[in-house]
Each structure stands twice: as structure tokens, then as C-alpha cells.
Motif scaffolding. Structure first.
Motif, PDB file in Angstrom:
ATOM      1  N   ASN A 130       1.901   7.643 -18.596  1.00  0.00           N
ATOM      2  CA  ASN A 130       2.452   6.317 -18.327  1.00  0.00           C
ATOM      3  C   ASN A 130       2.526   5.456 -19.585  1.00  0.00           C
ATOM      4  OD1 ASN A 130       3.028   6.153 -15.408  1.00  0.00           O
ATOM      5  ND2 ASN A 130       0.853   6.727 -15.227  1.00  0.00           N
ATOM      6  N   GLU A 160      -8.149  -0.482  -0.828  1.00  0.00           N
ATOM      7  CA  GLU A 160      -7.337   0.692  -0.466  1.00  0.00           C
ATOM      8  C   GLU A 160      -5.847   0.395  -0.591  1.00  0.00           C
ATOM      9  OE1 GLU A 160      -8.460   2.083   3.405  1.00  0.00           O
ATOM     10  OE2 GLU A 160     -10.281   3.048   2.669  1.00  0.00           O
ATOM     11  N   HIS A 170      -5.077   0.450  -4.244  1.00  0.00           N
ATOM     12  CA  HIS A 170      -5.147   1.845  -4.683  1.00  0.00           C
ATOM     13  C   HIS A 170      -3.832   2.557  -4.368  1.00  0.00           C
ATOM     14  CE1 HIS A 170      -6.063   6.085  -4.619  1.00  0.00           C
ATOM     15  NE2 HIS A 170      -7.301   5.894  -5.070  1.00  0.00           N
ATOM     16  N   GLN A 171      -3.382   2.391  -3.135  1.00  0.00           N
ATOM     17  CA  GLN A 171      -2.170   3.099  -2.719  1.00  0.00           C
ATOM     18  C   GLN A 171      -0.936   2.603  -3.474  1.00  0.00           C
ATOM     19  OE1 GLN A 171      -1.185   3.334   1.583  1.00  0.00           O
ATOM     20  NE2 GLN A 171      -1.654   5.441   1.100  1.00  0.00           N
ATOM     21  N   GLN A 177      -1.167   3.877  -7.038  1.00  0.00           N
ATOM     22  CA  GLN A 177      -0.930   5.327  -7.053  1.00  0.00           C
ATOM     23  C   GLN A 177       0.548   5.640  -6.816  1.00  0.00           C
ATOM     24  OE1 GLN A 177      -3.248   7.634  -4.243  1.00  0.00           O
ATOM     25  NE2 GLN A 177      -2.579   9.570  -5.117  1.00  0.00           N
ATOM     26  N   SER A 178       1.183   4.888  -5.934  1.00  0.00           N
ATOM     27  CA  SER A 178       2.602   5.168  -5.681  1.00  0.00           C
ATOM     28  C   SER A 178       3.460   4.786  -6.888  1.00  0.00           C
ATOM     29  CB  SER A 178       3.085   4.476  -4.409  1.00  0.00           C
ATOM     30  OG  SER A 178       3.183   3.104  -4.615  1.00  0.00           O
ATOM     31  N   HIS A 179       2.906   3.987  -7.790  1.00  0.00           N
ATOM     32  CA  HIS A 179       3.603   3.701  -9.046  1.00  0.00           C
ATOM     33  C   HIS A 179       3.240   4.707 -10.137  1.00  0.00           C
ATOM     34  CE1 HIS A 179       4.619  -0.153  -7.163  1.00  0.00           C
ATOM     35  NE2 HIS A 179       5.512  -0.289  -8.109  1.00  0.00           N
ATOM     36  N   GLY A 180       2.443   5.678  -9.789  1.00  0.00           N
ATOM     37  CA  GLY A 180       2.157   6.761 -10.730  1.00  0.00           C
ATOM     38  C   GLY A 180       0.896   6.603 -11.559  1.00  0.00           C
ATOM     39  N   VAL A 233      -5.813   6.313 -10.193  1.00  0.00           N
ATOM     40  CA  VAL A 233      -6.694   5.268  -9.648  1.00  0.00           C
ATOM     41  C   VAL A 233      -7.840   5.888  -8.863  1.00  0.00           C
ATOM     42  CG1 VAL A 233      -6.679   3.090  -8.359  1.00  0.00           C
ATOM     43  CG2 VAL A 233      -4.538   4.003  -9.219  1.00  0.00           C
ATOM     44  N   THR A 234      -8.998   5.257  -8.923  1.00  0.00           N
ATOM     45  CA  THR A 234     -10.092   5.638  -8.030  1.00  0.00           C
ATOM     46  C   THR A 234     -10.684   4.374  -7.405  1.00  0.00           C
ATOM     47  OG1 THR A 234     -11.683   5.619  -9.862  1.00  0.00           O
ATOM     48  CG2 THR A 234     -10.764   7.757  -9.258  1.00  0.00           C
ATOM     49  N   LEU A 235     -11.338   4.563  -6.291  1.00  0.00           N
ATOM     50  CA  LEU A 235     -12.084   3.471  -5.645  1.00  0.00           C
ATOM     51  C   LEU A 235     -13.555   3.806  -5.735  1.00  0.00           C
ATOM     52  CD1 LEU A 235     -10.524   2.425  -2.235  1.00  0.00           C
ATOM     53  CD2 LEU A 235     -10.250   1.380  -4.469  1.00  0.00           C
TER      54      LEU A 235
END
Lengths: 181, 98
Positions: free
Chosen positions: B35, B79, B82-83, B86-89, B92-94
Motif C-alpha cells: 500500500n 470491528e 477493522h472491516q 480491511q476492505s480498503h486493503g 489490520v488486527t483487533l
């Protein structure tokens, strides 16, 4: 490629080769967005549907999580069709074509082409060595499929940079912040 | 009033309610070689609503230190972030900060 903008949109002025490149990328990503996550090959699935980072309690929640990630990608399919239609308008070989992205749809375009970059990197196992090294040197060491993948990743990075520079409020001038602080 | 009965939530329910509203979940973004720095700033501004300066600070933290905690939220909001990230690439972690 030239990029310019007016009050409401960014215009990418593309030569024929650049058009064909974007048509290939968008066609590929359209196909990949239509694949169910469970049917995707593991390397590709890892790029887009990894659940490692989230402490999800059960299998049902895990499936929902992946489904939502898949849905967020499927939501772009209509726009991809429109971009492909614009790019496929017939013009002569010499004539350039402008792909217009409204400020509203430009973020989706960035997300979509970045997804292709992620997929190429995971599928062809491109790592720090390939991505951070001198392109001209490293490209010669790769087999053809990985060469093509690395070209896609780098060309799309340039296109993303151009769009981000043109997109109002994208923060693309962050280096000014860094040097002034 | 003396005859009115009240329901006292049991300990488990209380704990679950507390957990649901407690901002004890860290959203961590990790460095990756793919990225673009510019794109990461853009995503932080778009998804997390950060101003450019804050987005830049976190992006540089990711770049230089390998990770950055971009939000500390309730589990539900964490959450959601996070989602979206993540959907942007982004990677990520929680993590629960308990």
C-alpha cells in the motif's frame, strides 16, 4: 497519461496502450470480484478475505465477516461496468480518450485498482525484495508471469498517485505536513 | 413503592453490558510493502475521519515502527473500522486492551 480536474471530476487522458492496460485490469478484477470467497484460490483469498486479524468467536461469524468483505467488493461491479464501457468507446488509434471519474466515484476506483495490486502481490508472491528494489534490475530476475504482475503493481501505483494528487481532500500533500512539523 | 419489585441483572449480564460499551478494543494497522503511503493517509481520512495531520502521523508511525493503533473503541465500532480498513486493503488486527 495526463490527469486534470474540474469542479466535480477527475479526467484521465489515456493513450491507446494505457486504455488497453486499464481494460485488462478492470476486466480481470470484475472476474475476480464475482468469484465466491470459498471458490477463490488460497493465495488470492488471503489477499482479500483474511480473517486472521479479528478475534471472531465462531464459524458462522467468520462466514458473515467474509461475506461482508465480499459484498463490499461486489458493490463496485456496476461502476466497473461503466468504466469499462467508457474505456471501450471506439476511437482511432491516434486519438486519446478521457476517462472521467467524479469526485464521488474516484475513491471506489482507487479501491478497485488497489485490490488488483494486492491480488497480484499475493498470487505471485511478490515481497519486499521485488517491490522495494530497483525495478529495472529486479524485473530481469523474474519469470514472465511475475514480471507482468510486478508491472501491473507499479503502473497502477503511478495511476493511484496521479488520482490522489488530483482528488480534493485526499491528503496526498501529506509530505508538506511532514516537512513543516 | 414498597411493593415494587426490581430485576437485578445477574453478574454475567452486567459484565456483557460493560464489555459492549467499554472502549477496550484497539484497532491496529500494520505496515506492508504494497500500500502506498499516500493511499494509507487517504484511507485513514476517509474511513476514520482523521484530519490530514493526524492521518499522516499514524501513517508515518505504521511506516517507521511497523504498526499504529488508530482507534480504541467498543468491540462493535472496532470491528466496523477493522472491516472498512480491511476492505480498503490495509492489514489490520483487533486487540483487546484488557
Amino acid at each position: 497519461m495526463d490527469v486534470f480536474r474540474n469542479n466535480s471530476a477527475i479526467h484521465l487522458k489515456l493513450a491507446l496502450e494505457e486504455r488497453l492496460f486499464l481494460i485488462r485490469v478492470l476486466t480481470s478484477i470484475r472476474g475476480n470480484y464475482q468469484i465466491r470467497p470459498s471458490d477463490m484460490e488460497p493465495k488470492g483469498a488471503r489477499a482479500w478475505y483474511d480473517t486472521k486479524g479479528c478475534p471472531i468467536p465462531g464459524e458462522r461469524e467468520r462466514e458473515d465477516w467474509i461475506e461482508q468483505l465480499h459484498q463490499s467488493r461486489s458493490d463496485h461491479l456496476g461502476r466497473i461496468e461503466n468504466w469499462l464501457a467508457s474505456l471501450s468507446r471506439s476511437t482511432s488509434r491516434k486519438e486519446s480518450l478521457a476517462l472521467t471519474l467524479t469526485f464521488e466515484e474516484a475513491p471506489a476506483f482507487l479501491q478497485v485498482i488497489n485490490d488488483h495490486r494486492l491480488l497480484m502481490v499475493h498470487r505471485h508472491e511478490l515481497g519486499e525484495r521485488e517491490l522495494a528494489s530497483d525495478f529495472n534490475k529486479v524485473i530481469q530476475t523474474l519469470e514472465p508471469q511475475r514480471q507482468l504482475a510486478l508491472c501491473d503493481v507499479n503502473l497502477l501505483a503511478h495511476i493511484m498517485e496521479y488520482i490522489l494528487q488530483a482528488l480534493p481532500g485526499s491528503g496526498a500533500d501529506w509530505m508538506d505536513v511532514e516537512t513543516s512539523s | 413503592m414498597a411493593n415494587e419489585t426490581t430485576t437485578v441483572p445477574d453478574k454475567d449480564t452486567e459484565t456483557r453490558i460493560e464489555e459492549a460499551f467499554e472502549k477496550s478494543w484497539n484497532v491496529i494497522v500494520w505496515n506492508d510493502p504494497v500500500n502506498l503511503m499516500t493511499y494509507v493517509v487517504f484511507v485513514f481520512m476517509k474511513v476514520l475521519g482523521f484530519a490530514k495531520e493526524k492521518a499522516t502521523r499514524h501513517m508515518l508511525e505504521v511506516h517507521r515502527q511497523g504498526k499504529s493503533c488508530v482507534a480504541r473503541e467498543t468491540r462493535e465500532t472496532a470491528e466496523f473500522y477493522h472491516q472498512q480498513l480491511q476492505s480498503h486493503g490495509l492489514t489490520v488486527t483487533l486487540e483487546s486492551s484488557d
